[in-house]
Design a protein around this motif. Sequence first.
Motif, PDB file in Angstrom:
ATOM      1  N   ASP A 195     -22.128   4.385   9.479  1.00 49.06           N
ATOM      2  CA  ASP A 195     -21.064   4.912   7.926  1.00 49.06           C
ATOM      3  C   ASP A 195     -20.406   3.329   7.422  1.00 49.06           C
ATOM      4  OD1 ASP A 195     -21.096   7.667   8.441  1.00 49.06           O
ATOM      5  OD2 ASP A 195     -19.373   7.742   9.099  1.00 49.06           O
ATOM      6  N   GLU A 196     -19.944   2.507   8.486  1.00 44.09           N
ATOM      7  CA  GLU A 196     -18.757   1.524   7.760  1.00 44.09           C
ATOM      8  C   GLU A 196     -20.046   0.365   7.369  1.00 44.09           C
ATOM      9  OE1 GLU A 196     -17.373  -2.108  10.740  1.00 44.09           O
ATOM     10  OE2 GLU A 196     -16.577   0.035  11.421  1.00 44.09           O
ATOM     11  N   LEU A 197     -21.470   0.431   7.637  1.00 51.89           N
ATOM     12  CA  LEU A 197     -22.024  -0.168   7.183  1.00 51.89           C
ATOM     13  C   LEU A 197     -22.821  -0.320   5.947  1.00 51.89           C
ATOM     14  CD1 LEU A 197     -24.468  -1.534   9.998  1.00 51.89           C
ATOM     15  CD2 LEU A 197     -23.013  -2.809   8.599  1.00 51.89           C
ATOM     16  N   VAL A 198     -22.848   0.763   6.018  1.00 53.32           N
ATOM     17  CA  VAL A 198     -23.527   1.900   4.189  1.00 53.32           C
ATOM     18  C   VAL A 198     -22.648   1.442   2.930  1.00 53.32           C
ATOM     19  CG1 VAL A 198     -22.420   3.671   3.922  1.00 53.32           C
ATOM     20  CG2 VAL A 198     -24.721   3.538   3.746  1.00 53.32           C
ATOM     21  N   ALA A 199     -21.090   0.762   3.685  1.00 53.99           N
ATOM     22  CA  ALA A 199     -20.028   1.205   2.559  1.00 53.99           C
ATOM     23  C   ALA A 199     -20.503  -1.123   1.848  1.00 53.99           C
ATOM     24  CB  ALA A 199     -18.909   0.846   3.288  1.00 53.99           C
TER      25      ALA A 199
ATOM     26  N   GLY B 222     -26.864  14.311   8.098  1.00 53.25           N
ATOM     27  CA  GLY B 222     -26.981  13.610   6.681  1.00 53.25           C
ATOM     28  C   GLY B 222     -25.864  13.176   5.532  1.00 53.25           C
ATOM     29  N   LEU B 223     -24.917  14.281   5.814  1.00 53.61           N
ATOM     30  CA  LEU B 223     -23.764  14.551   5.257  1.00 53.61           C
ATOM     31  C   LEU B 223     -22.214  13.339   4.965  1.00 53.61           C
ATOM     32  CD1 LEU B 223     -21.676  16.417   3.571  1.00 53.61           C
ATOM     33  CD2 LEU B 223     -21.132  16.822   5.121  1.00 53.61           C
ATOM     34  N   ARG B 224     -22.481  12.690   6.258  1.00 61.55           N
ATOM     35  CA  ARG B 224     -21.592  11.485   6.591  1.00 61.55           C
ATOM     36  C   ARG B 224     -22.260  10.404   6.351  1.00 61.55           C
ATOM     37  NH1 ARG B 224     -20.145  11.087  13.096  1.00 61.55           N
ATOM     38  NH2 ARG B 224     -19.077   8.913  11.528  1.00 61.55           N
ATOM     39  N   SER B 225     -22.948  10.067   6.459  1.00 57.39           N
ATOM     40  CA  SER B 225     -23.194   8.809   5.628  1.00 57.39           C
ATOM     41  C   SER B 225     -23.475   9.269   3.944  1.00 57.39           C
ATOM     42  CB  SER B 225     -24.554   8.087   6.649  1.00 57.39           C
ATOM     43  OG  SER B 225     -25.483   8.533   6.562  1.00 57.39           O
ATOM     44  N   THR B 226     -23.718   9.976   3.582  1.00 57.40           N
ATOM     45  CA  THR B 226     -23.955  10.032   2.443  1.00 57.40           C
ATOM     46  C   THR B 226     -22.810   9.869   2.044  1.00 57.40           C
ATOM     47  OG1 THR B 226     -25.877  11.444   2.971  1.00 57.40           O
ATOM     48  CG2 THR B 226     -24.437  11.359  -0.022  1.00 57.40           C
ATOM     49  N   LEU B 227     -21.432  10.285   2.308  1.00 58.20           N
ATOM     50  CA  LEU B 227     -20.422  10.500   1.833  1.00 58.20           C
ATOM     51  C   LEU B 227     -19.573   9.213   1.900  1.00 58.20           C
ATOM     52  CD1 LEU B 227     -18.362  13.723   3.398  1.00 58.20           C
ATOM     53  CD2 LEU B 227     -19.276  14.098   0.725  1.00 58.20           C
ATOM     54  N   ALA B 228     -19.825   8.479   2.851  1.00 54.97           N
ATOM     55  CA  ALA B 228     -19.785   6.951   2.730  1.00 54.97           C
ATOM     56  C   ALA B 228     -20.172   6.047   1.976  1.00 54.97           C
ATOM     57  CB  ALA B 228     -19.988   6.571   4.381  1.00 54.97           C
ATOM     58  N   ALA B 229     -21.121   6.927   1.452  1.00 54.31           N
ATOM     59  CA  ALA B 229     -21.801   5.778   0.691  1.00 54.31           C
ATOM     60  C   ALA B 229     -21.380   6.176  -0.547  1.00 54.31           C
ATOM     61  CB  ALA B 229     -23.462   5.912   0.609  1.00 54.31           C
ATOM     62  N   LEU B 230     -20.556   7.137  -0.922  1.00 55.40           N
ATOM     63  CA  LEU B 230     -19.760   7.618  -1.963  1.00 55.40           C
ATOM     64  C   LEU B 230     -18.589   7.250  -2.439  1.00 55.40           C
ATOM     65  CD1 LEU B 230     -21.680  11.280  -2.666  1.00 55.40           C
ATOM     66  CD2 LEU B 230     -22.311   9.250  -3.607  1.00 55.40           C
ATOM     67  N   GLU B 231     -17.489   7.180  -0.627  1.00 58.53           N
ATOM     68  CA  GLU B 231     -16.375   6.851  -0.971  1.00 58.53           C
ATOM     69  C   GLU B 231     -16.890   5.447  -1.321  1.00 58.53           C
ATOM     70  OE1 GLU B 231     -13.590   8.427   0.749  1.00 58.53           O
ATOM     71  OE2 GLU B 231     -12.194   7.099  -0.263  1.00 58.53           O
ATOM     72  N   ALA B 232     -17.738   4.381  -0.649  1.00 63.85           N
ATOM     73  CA  ALA B 232     -18.067   3.147  -1.210  1.00 63.85           C
ATOM     74  C   ALA B 232     -18.035   2.947  -2.597  1.00 63.85           C
ATOM     75  CB  ALA B 232     -18.364   2.266  -0.191  1.00 63.85           C
ATOM     76  N   GLY B 233     -18.303   3.898  -3.409  1.00 63.12           N
ATOM     77  CA  GLY B 233     -18.826   3.776  -5.316  1.00 63.12           C
ATOM     78  C   GLY B 233     -19.991   3.042  -5.189  1.00 63.12           C
ATOM     79  N   LYS B 234     -21.084   3.600  -4.054  1.00 68.20           N
ATOM     80  CA  LYS B 234     -22.441   3.233  -4.197  1.00 68.20           C
ATOM     81  C   LYS B 234     -23.232   4.249  -5.368  1.00 68.20           C
ATOM     82  CE  LYS B 234     -22.266   0.131  -1.449  1.00 68.20           C
ATOM     83  NZ  LYS B 234     -22.482  -0.963  -1.652  1.00 68.20           N
TER      84      LYS B 234
ATOM     85  N   ALA C   1     -17.433  11.240  -8.882  1.00 69.70           N
ATOM     86  CA  ALA C   1     -16.552  10.821  -9.785  1.00 69.70           C
ATOM     87  C   ALA C   1     -14.886  10.013 -10.048  1.00 69.70           C
ATOM     88  CB  ALA C   1     -15.961  12.429 -10.135  1.00 69.70           C
ATOM     89  N   ALA C   2     -14.401  10.283  -8.611  1.00 67.22           N
ATOM     90  CA  ALA C   2     -13.159   9.661  -8.690  1.00 67.22           C
ATOM     91  C   ALA C   2     -13.566   8.052  -8.036  1.00 67.22           C
ATOM     92  CB  ALA C   2     -12.362  10.481  -7.475  1.00 67.22           C
ATOM     93  N   ARG C   3     -14.890   8.040  -7.048  1.00 62.20           N
ATOM     94  CA  ARG C   3     -14.780   6.462  -6.918  1.00 62.20           C
ATOM     95  C   ARG C   3     -15.879   5.954  -7.609  1.00 62.20           C
ATOM     96  NH1 ARG C   3     -11.402   5.450  -3.849  1.00 62.20           N
ATOM     97  NH2 ARG C   3     -12.552   3.491  -2.864  1.00 62.20           N
ATOM     98  N   GLY C   4     -16.089   6.512  -8.420  1.00 60.13           N
ATOM     99  CA  GLY C   4     -17.111   6.233  -9.780  1.00 60.13           C
ATOM    100  C   GLY C   4     -18.498   5.946  -9.021  1.00 60.13           C
ATOM    101  N   ALA C   5     -19.103   6.533  -7.961  1.00 61.00           N
ATOM    102  CA  ALA C   5     -20.309   6.360  -8.078  1.00 61.00           C
ATOM    103  C   ALA C   5     -21.076   7.317  -8.570  1.00 61.00           C
ATOM    104  CB  ALA C   5     -19.965   7.153  -6.228  1.00 61.00           C
ATOM    105  N   THR C   6     -22.690   6.942  -8.334  1.00 57.16           N
ATOM    106  CA  THR C   6     -23.904   8.116  -8.884  1.00 57.16           C
ATOM    107  C   THR C   6     -24.479   8.528  -8.227  1.00 57.16           C
ATOM    108  OG1 THR C   6     -23.508   6.097 -10.750  1.00 57.16           O
ATOM    109  CG2 THR C   6     -25.164   7.316 -10.471  1.00 57.16           C
TER     110      THR C   6
END
Length: 411
Positions: free
Chosen positions: A112-116, A132-144, A166-171
Motif C-alpha cells: 500500500d505504501e510503495l504503490v503511492a 486486490g481492493l486495498r492496493s488499488t484503493l492505495a493507488a487511487l488515493e495517491a492519484g495514480k 474523482a476526489a484524488r484526480g486519479a484515472t
Amino acid sequence: MAAPSRPPATSRALPAFVPATAAAEPASGLNVAVLGSTGSIGTSTLEVLAGSAGRFRPHLLAAHSSVAAILEQAHQCRPAWVVVTDPAAAATIGTGALPVGTRLAVGPEALDELVADPAIDRVVSAIVGAAGLRSTLAALEAGKTVALANKETLVMAGPLVMRLAAARGATLLPVDSEHSAIHQALRSGTSDEVVRIILTASGGPFRTRSRESLQTVTREEALRHPTWSMGPKITIDSATMMNKALELIEARWLFGCPAEKLAVVVHPQSVVHSLVEFIDGSVMAQMGPPDMKLPIQYALSYPARHDGPARRLDFTQGLRLDFEPPDPVRFPALRLGHEAAARGGSCGAVLNAANEEAVRGFLAGEIRFTDIADMCSRVLDEHAYQADPSLDDIRRLDVWARQEVVKWARV
Ligand code: NDP
Ligand code: MG
C-alpha cells in the motif's frame, strides 16, 4: 435555424462515460507497478512492457507467495522493488537472491505504501479477488493512473472507488477486455447518444450443456476454457458465467451506466470483445484475437496507440462470428449480475465474496459446480442490504458472506 454545430472531434471532451485522459507519457518512459505480476495478467503485462521499446518499464513487481516466479521475473526485468505480501513466503528468500539494485518489501501494508511512490506513473492492478481492493484503493488515493484488471474492486465498492478516483484526480482505465472494448467504442459518441452497452461472453466450456449435466462437471472440465487462458478463479467464473455477472456490475460503475442499459450476448469466438449501440442504431464493436496483451497495452498507452506484442486478426483466413442470446436458466449467475447491478449498494460486495468462497469450495472438491450460483443467490437474498455501504461495512459483509457459504456447504 441552423442546427447547433458540434465542436470538432479533436477538441471535443470525451463522453461522460469515458474515464478522463491519462497524463502524457514522458520521453524517458513510464515506471509501471505490476500488482499480481506472477499471475496470468501479470505475466502478460510483463510481455507488454518488454515489447514497448522502452515506453514502459517495470518499477515494482508484487505477488503473494510465488517466490521462485517473482525472483525469476526480477532477474529478467530488474525492477526497483519486489513486494511479497505473504511474510512466510518472503522469509524463504535468501540474501543475494535478488538482483543488485532491486529491494524487497514484505506484506500488504508495504505494498500500500510503495504503490503511492511518486516515482510510479502507472499501476497495473492484477491481484486476484477481494485481496486486490486495498492496493488499488492505495493507488487511487495517491492519484495514480490505474490499469484495472481486478474487477472485484469495482464489484465490491464501485461508487466508493469512483468517488475516490474523482476526489484524488486519479484515472481508472479498464484492462478487462469487454470494458476496454466498451471504452474504445464509447469514443464514437456522447453518453446521451448511448442506448445500450452489450458485453460479449464466450459462454465458457459448458455453453451447450444441459442444466442437469452441469451438476456433475468436474474441476478439470470447468478449468478447460475454450478461448481464453486465464487464472483458475476467473476460469471457473467464466464456466458459471459469474464472470459476466461481475462484469455487468463493473461496467455499471466504471461507465456510470444505468443497469437497464446493460446487456449480454454470447459470442463463442471471443473476437468481438463488446459492443455499444447508439441512438441512431449504429453498433460499434471492438475486435481482436482473445489476447489480453492488447487491452493491457491500451490501458497503459491511452489515449495513444502503439505497436505491441499482441496477436492480430488475420482476415486472409476465414473468420466466423456467431452471436446468441444467453440462457439464464442454465446460467443463473447472469440473473444475479443483473440484479446486483440494478440494486447496487451492498449487493456487489456480498455477491463477490460468496462467489469467491464458493469457487474455492468447488476447486477443493467440497461443493458441486451448480452449487456456486445457488449459494450466491441465497447469500444475496439473505443479506441485510445497505444502500451506501462504507469500506468497513463492505469488509464486514465480505466476511459474513464467506461464512454463510461455508455454513451452507456443510449442511
Ligand atoms: P491469477 O490467479 O493468474 O494471478 C493472481 C495474482 O494475484 C498472482 O500474482 C498472485 O500471486 C496474486 N495474489 C493472489 N492472492 C494475493 C494476495 N492475497 N495478496 C497479493 N497478491 C495476491 O489471476 P489472473 O491474472 O487470472 O487475474 C487477476 C485479476 O485480473 C482478477 O481480478 C481477474 O478477474 C482479472 N482479469 C483476468 C483476466 C485474465 O485473462 N486472466 C481477464 C480479465 C480480468 P501468487 O502467484 O504469489 O499467488
Ligand atoms: Mg472479461
